[in-house]
Scaffold this motif. Structure first.
Motif, short mmCIF file in Angstrom:
data_model
loop_
_atom_site.label_atom_id
_atom_site.label_comp_id
_atom_site.label_asym_id
_atom_site.label_seq_id
_atom_site.Cartn_x
_atom_site.Cartn_y
_atom_site.Cartn_z
N CYS A 1 70.52 60.10 69.10
CA CYS A 1 70.63 60.33 67.65
C CYS A 1 71.52 61.52 67.33
O CYS A 1 72.02 61.63 66.22
CB CYS A 1 69.25 60.57 67.05
SG CYS A 1 68.34 59.05 66.77
N SER B 1 64.87 54.00 62.17
CA SER B 1 65.97 54.58 62.93
C SER B 1 65.52 55.89 63.56
O SER B 1 64.79 56.68 62.95
CB SER B 1 67.17 54.84 62.01
OG SER B 1 66.81 55.64 60.90
N ASP C 1 66.25 48.72 59.50
CA ASP C 1 67.03 49.62 60.33
C ASP C 1 66.21 50.00 61.56
O ASP C 1 65.20 50.71 61.44
CB ASP C 1 67.42 50.88 59.54
CG ASP C 1 68.44 51.75 60.28
OD1 ASP C 1 68.57 51.61 61.51
OD2 ASP C 1 69.08 52.60 59.62
N SER D 1 67.89 51.19 64.37
CA SER D 1 68.93 51.84 65.17
C SER D 1 68.39 53.05 65.95
O SER D 1 67.42 53.69 65.55
CB SER D 1 70.09 52.28 64.28
OG SER D 1 69.67 53.22 63.31
N SER E 1 70.57 50.60 70.15
CA SER E 1 69.15 50.44 70.46
C SER E 1 68.89 49.66 71.74
O SER E 1 67.82 49.12 71.93
CB SER E 1 68.41 49.77 69.29
OG SER E 1 68.20 50.69 68.24
#
Length: 239
Positions: free
Chosen positions: A59, A100, A124, A126, A153
């Protein structure tokens, strides 16, 4: 003055009645908004994963801070107040799920209760770790989706043609960051037939990101027929 007292008391009683009704209405509005069915579906979906901070370690390459969103998901509480969950204010249906960078480590099987959230408009997932698993064809059931982000992912294998059923999509992101140096990075593969269906059916899409996706079997000319609404197409490091 004495003759006006009964009228005064009648008005006072009426005012008390109105205020009591408003209080009851406010109390009713404060009760659980989320449907029991969708609350249970989310709790069961949560149990598929272990919480592992390293699952979202990349991230730092994106604009989102990582945190374990599902830790706030507790049985007996309103799921519309849970981290990452948004509901329609009138129906109480779950319409957005943003997980996410949520430290999720596990896989999403085709019988997952995630696919019971039939009113989803935004999804989402991700920057989690789905363990090199494939993208289930069941994602094609989310026909109300306008935003689908499955980027970075650890999905791998063929992109299911059922993604083309999502005709309301404005954004589709299946990318993986090619700048992340990993010894064995999972690879999604987009077949020519699947791209043809996406081009034909996603007539409202404005953003598509396929960075790092294997498109070796795709004819580059296929992209010429993409929707006129398309404003962004990212194909960085596609084979």
């Amino acid at each position: 003055m004495r003759n006006n007292l009964p009228i005064f008391y009648q008005l006072l009683c009426f005012l008390v009645l109105v205020l009591s009704f408003q209080a009851a209405f406010s109390s009713s509005s404060a009760t659980q908004l989320c449907s029991q069915h969708e609350s249970v579906a989310l709790i069961q979906f949560k149990t598929l994963f272990s919480i592992d901070q390293t699952a979202s370690k990349h991230c730092k390459y994106g604009p989102i801070d990582s945190h374990p969103s599902t830790n706030s998901w507790k049985e007996g509480t309103d799921c519309c107040s849970w981290d990452g969950v948004s509901c329609d204010n009138i129906t109480g249906r779950v319409i957005s799920l943003d997980l996410s960078c949520s430290w999720l480590s596990g896989t999403i099987p085709s019988n997952s209760t995630l696919f019971q959230l039939s009113h989803l408009q935004r999804l989402d997932l991700s920057f989690n770790d789905f363990k090199n698993s494939g993208i289930s064809s069941e994602f094609g059931r989310f026909t109300s989706l306008t935003h689908l982000d499955l980027s970075n992912s650890w999905f791998s294998g063929p992109v299911p043609h059922e993604i083309s059923y999502l005709s309301k999509l404005n954004l589709l992101d299946l990318s993986s960051n090619p700048d992340i140096d990993l010894p064995s990075k999972p690879v999604l593969k987009l077949e020519k037939s699947t791209l043809t269906r996406i081009v034909q059916n996603l007539t409202e899409v404005s953003e598509i990101s396929l960075d790092g996706v294997d498109m070796s079997s795709v004819d580059p000319d296929s992209f010429k027929n993409l929707s006129h609404s398309l404003t962004s197409l990212s194909l960085y490091s596609c084979d």
